[in-house]
Structures are given as structure tokens and as C-alpha cells.
Design an enzyme around this catalytic site. Structure first.
Site, PDB file in Angstrom:
ATOM      1  N   VAL A  59     -40.349 -35.044 -17.238  1.00 46.56           N
ATOM      2  CA  VAL A  59     -40.010 -36.272 -16.080  1.00 46.56           C
ATOM      3  C   VAL A  59     -39.096 -36.190 -15.178  1.00 46.56           C
ATOM      4  O   VAL A  59     -38.095 -36.054 -16.222  1.00 46.56           O
ATOM      5  CB  VAL A  59     -41.081 -37.127 -16.678  1.00 46.56           C
ATOM      6  CG1 VAL A  59     -40.708 -38.380 -15.237  1.00 46.56           C
ATOM      7  CG2 VAL A  59     -41.923 -37.993 -17.379  1.00 46.56           C
ATOM      8  N   HIS A  60     -38.809 -35.712 -14.263  1.00 51.05           N
ATOM      9  CA  HIS A  60     -37.757 -35.956 -13.976  1.00 51.05           C
ATOM     10  C   HIS A  60     -37.738 -36.369 -12.031  1.00 51.05           C
ATOM     11  O   HIS A  60     -36.716 -36.328 -11.844  1.00 51.05           O
ATOM     12  CB  HIS A  60     -37.071 -34.533 -14.177  1.00 51.05           C
ATOM     13  CG  HIS A  60     -37.616 -33.276 -12.389  1.00 51.05           C
ATOM     14  ND1 HIS A  60     -38.893 -33.210 -12.999  1.00 51.05           N
ATOM     15  CD2 HIS A  60     -36.926 -33.129 -11.375  1.00 51.05           C
ATOM     16  CE1 HIS A  60     -38.817 -31.797 -11.884  1.00 51.05           C
ATOM     17  NE2 HIS A  60     -38.058 -31.847 -10.541  1.00 51.05           N
ATOM     18  N   ARG A  61     -38.211 -35.565 -11.302  1.00 55.98           N
ATOM     19  CA  ARG A  61     -38.999 -36.539 -10.311  1.00 55.98           C
ATOM     20  C   ARG A  61     -38.759 -37.842  -9.456  1.00 55.98           C
ATOM     21  O   ARG A  61     -39.141 -38.602 -10.780  1.00 55.98           O
ATOM     22  CB  ARG A  61     -40.186 -35.957  -9.618  1.00 55.98           C
ATOM     23  CG  ARG A  61     -40.058 -34.304  -9.285  1.00 55.98           C
ATOM     24  CD  ARG A  61     -41.987 -34.198  -8.540  1.00 55.98           C
ATOM     25  NE  ARG A  61     -41.437 -32.534  -9.113  1.00 55.98           N
ATOM     26  CZ  ARG A  61     -40.979 -31.672  -7.777  1.00 55.98           C
ATOM     27  NH1 ARG A  61     -40.354 -32.076  -6.650  1.00 55.98           N
ATOM     28  NH2 ARG A  61     -41.536 -30.523  -7.313  1.00 55.98           N
TER      29      ARG A  61
ATOM     30  N   ARG B 144     -31.972 -38.311 -15.306  1.00 49.86           N
ATOM     31  CA  ARG B 144     -32.200 -39.314 -14.225  1.00 49.86           C
ATOM     32  C   ARG B 144     -32.891 -40.393 -14.794  1.00 49.86           C
ATOM     33  O   ARG B 144     -33.723 -41.859 -15.655  1.00 49.86           O
ATOM     34  CB  ARG B 144     -32.534 -38.428 -13.476  1.00 49.86           C
ATOM     35  CG  ARG B 144     -33.167 -39.455 -11.881  1.00 49.86           C
ATOM     36  CD  ARG B 144     -34.047 -39.105 -10.394  1.00 49.86           C
ATOM     37  NE  ARG B 144     -33.267 -38.398 -10.903  1.00 49.86           N
ATOM     38  CZ  ARG B 144     -33.519 -37.318  -9.746  1.00 49.86           C
ATOM     39  NH1 ARG B 144     -34.900 -36.442  -9.418  1.00 49.86           N
ATOM     40  NH2 ARG B 144     -32.804 -36.607  -8.512  1.00 49.86           N
TER      41      ARG B 144
ATOM     42  N   ASP C 106     -43.990 -33.415 -14.219  1.00 42.69           N
ATOM     43  CA  ASP C 106     -43.643 -33.832 -12.404  1.00 42.69           C
ATOM     44  C   ASP C 106     -42.680 -31.891 -12.447  1.00 42.69           C
ATOM     45  O   ASP C 106     -43.086 -32.123 -11.307  1.00 42.69           O
ATOM     46  CB  ASP C 106     -43.596 -34.714 -12.074  1.00 42.69           C
ATOM     47  CG  ASP C 106     -41.703 -34.856 -12.733  1.00 42.69           C
ATOM     48  OD1 ASP C 106     -41.097 -33.803 -13.330  1.00 42.69           O
ATOM     49  OD2 ASP C 106     -41.656 -35.972 -12.920  1.00 42.69           O
TER      50      ASP C 106
END
Length: 360
Positions: free
Chosen positions: A200-202, A233, A273
Site C-alpha cells: 500500500v503506498h498511494r 508513507r 494499490d
């Protein structure tokens, strides 16, 4: 030719590795790293593993708001371009580094080539969508991975300077699969086909506490171990939630590309994502669950190997527990030799322009 390549984020290092091999055998390339990804696990390890020469210029911009980061990149890239006066500026994908590189070049009347042009999520709330639209509209050469991307450009009135080349990430994966680091599985103590891999990074997921909590809740309900290499992030956002993973979830530091290829290839299912990982899952024959409400890679969904679930915990769990697809995987996004086509397109652009076949 003299070419300046702009990279700044993990997926761009992978794509640049494929093209730089071909480009540097025939032309001069100046590799500029904006510093958008600066953590060693997100940057330096990729240069080492993929055999990319060290950046000729590192702008060391680092993290900031979208406006501040893009503005800082724009000013620093302009200085490089004024010094180098290249024939082309080559940009990749849809990050702030992409946008800054394209704008700096366009304002100096330097030709822009965009690798992975024409992708659309049709969701302008995504910063990546704005970046890719603007970049496409200032580019001279649009290097598209699929016919869908070409059709998207045509709907926006862009028909000149468009080339169907395939996806350079297939080139990188083809090379990396031979060298995948399977010691990663041994280190983690996991067995092939017996775990889920999550990323998950967006910003749409990490910056929205409700969405992030929904994704984490969905992952926590899976009945198999979940290996979760955590983007910096996402790690900050998870800490801000005060969320504690259940025993079957293992939050680990980001891994290098060769280790990630091994983890992807051996997973039972991938939940992500990431646009790049959606494609890699398809090429590797691993079912993918996409933690978004839309995707640019619609063909993977149509073929039945990718399921869109958003951030809904129940949909996440249901999709992850589905049986392995039995539908075929037709070849998508090229044959693993897109880099050669990209470089050839750069070389032939002037000839085509003189013949009048390119209209911009």
C-alpha cells in the site's frame, strides 16, 4: 543523441534499467535522480540490483507537499537541461518527477518522450492522473504500453507522435526473474504458495484514515500469513492510526526488486494499490486484488486475473479467498522487448517528422 532521463521513484528505476541498457549502447544518456524516493530501500538498492549506473545528477529534493516538491524539481531540472541542452528528455510514468521533467523540458523547447503514455484512471482526484494527463499533452513522443492507451490519447486529440511499444516493466521482469532472490523467502520463513503479499503506498489510501483502516482490517481477516513490505508513507500513516497488526501479518521493511520478484512469484495472492505490481502479478500468473476503485490496467481485470475491491474489508477478504482463476492469460503489454522499440522510436522520430507523418 544526447538524452537526459528523469527518474525519482521506485517504479521508474525499474523501467529505466531496461531502457538504459539499450540507450547507452548507442547514445549518450545523463541520468537525473530527483530524490523523490530517497530511502536506501526505495532507491539505492534498485540501482545496485538492476545494474543501473549511479545517477549522474542527484537533485536530493526529498519529501514535501505536491506543489513544493514539484516546484523544487522543476527549478533544479531546468538548471540541468540548460547545462546539457539534450536532444530529448525521457520521463516515465506518472509521478511528480515525471511532471516536473516534462514541464521543464517543454518550457525550454526540448523534445519530451513519455514512457507509459496514455494511461488513464479517469479519476482526477488522484495526483497521478493529473501528472500523466499534463505530461502527455506536452510530450512529442508518446510511448504506449497498450492499444487502450493509444485509444485514450486519441479521445483527447493526440494522434501524432504516438507509438505502441509494449511495457518496459515486462523487459525488467523478464531479466529479473532469472536472478530473483529466493533467500528472501527463507529469511522470512515462508513457504511457496502459502502466503499473501500486500503493498500500500498511494496517497488516496495512506492519507485517508478511513480507507487505510478499511484496508488493514481486510488484510487482518485473511486466513493465511500476510507479508506486508511497508512503504515509508504507509508506515507513518499506520503509526498515526495506532493500529497493531494481528499475529499472521508481518510488516517488514521494503525489499529490493529481486527479493520482491521472488515474493510476488511465490505468493498465493497479491493485494496492492500499485499499478506496476498489478501487471507483474499478471505476468507471473498470480491472482491480484487491487486496493483501489479503478485501475489504468483494465485488461488485467477483463481477463479475470485482477479484482478491484477499493478499501472495503469484506470485499478484500472475499476476493483474496477466491479460487485461483482458470481463465487464460493472453499476452498483454508486449513481449518483454519494449526497450528496444522505445529507443528505435526515439531514433526514427526525426525521420518520421520530415516525412510529415508526425503532426503535433
Amino acid at each position: 543523441m544526447n538524452i537526459v532521463t528523469i527518474v525519482g521513484a521506485r517504479p521508474q528505476f525499474i523501467k529505466a534499467a531496461a531502457i538504459s541498457r539499450v540507450l547507452r549502447s548507442r547514445h549518450r544518456e545523463v541520468l537525473v535522480h530527483t530524490g523523490q524516493h530517497y530511502d536506501p530501500n526505495m532507491s539505492a538498492v534498485f540501482f545496485d540490483e538492476l545494474g543501473i549506473p549511479p545517477p549522474d545528477v542527484n537533485l536530493a529534493v526529498g519529501s514535501a507537499s505536491h506543489g513544493a516538491q514539484t516546484g523544487a524539481m522543476l527549478a533544479k531540472i531546468e538548471d540541468v537541461l540548460l547545462a546539457e541542452r539534450p536532444d530529448w528528455v525521457l520521463v516515465y510514468g506518472d509521478t511528480n518527477s515525471t511532471l516536473a521533467g516534462a514541464l521543464a523540458a517543454a518550457k525550454l523547447h526540448i523534445r519530451v518522450a513519455h514512457v507509459e503514455a496514455g494511461l488513464r484512471s479517469f479519476n482526477r482526484a488522484m495526483p497521478e492522473e493529473i501528472n500523466r494527463i499534463v505530461t502527455d499533452h506536452v510530450s512529442d513522443l508518446l510511448l504506449c504500453p497498450s492499444q487502450t492507451a493509444i485509444d485514450n490519447l486519441a479521445r483527447e486529440g493526440i494522434t501524432g507522435g504516438v507509438a505502441l511499444v509494449g511495457d518496459v516493466m515486462a523487459d525488467a521482469l523478464r531479466l529479473a526473474a532469472e536472478r530473483a532472490d529466493h533467500s528472501t523467502l527463507e529469511t522470512l520463513g515462508i513457504q511457496e504458495g502459502a502466503y499473501a503479499l500486500a503493498t500500500v503506498h498511494r496517497a488516496e489510501n495512506t492519507d485517508e484514515p478511513g480507507r487505510l483502516r478499511g484496508i488493514l482490517s481486510g488484510l487482518a481477516t485473511l486466513s493465511i500469513p500476510v507479508i506486508f513490505p511497508v512503504h515509508p508513507r504507509a508506515r507513518r500513516a499506520i503509526a498515526a492510526l495506532g493500529w497493531t497488526p494481528p499475529p499472521q501479518m508481518r510488516l517488514i521493511d521494503p525489499v529490493g526488486y529481486l527479493g520482491m520478484v521472488a515474493l510476488m512469484r511465490s505468493a498465493r495472492v497479491i493485494l496492492t494499490d500499485s499499478g506496476g505490481i498489478q501487471k507483474e502479478a499478471y505476468w507471473l500468473g498470480v491472482p491480484c486484488v487491487t486496493l483501489r476503485d479503478e485501475t489504468e490496467w483494465v485488461e488485467t481485470v477483463t481477463c479475470g486475473w485482477n479484482t478491484l475491491v477499493g478499501a472495503d474489508p469484506e470485499r478484500i477478504a472475499a476476493a483474496a479467498h477466491q479460487p485461483r482463476p482458470t481463465t487464460p492469460r493472453p499476452p498483454l503489454y508486449g513481449d518483454g522487448f519494449a526497450a528496444e522499440r522505445c529507443v528505435t522510436a526515439l531514433e526514427t522520430w526525426n525521420v518520421e517528422r520530415k516525412r510529415g507523418s508526425i503532426e503535433r
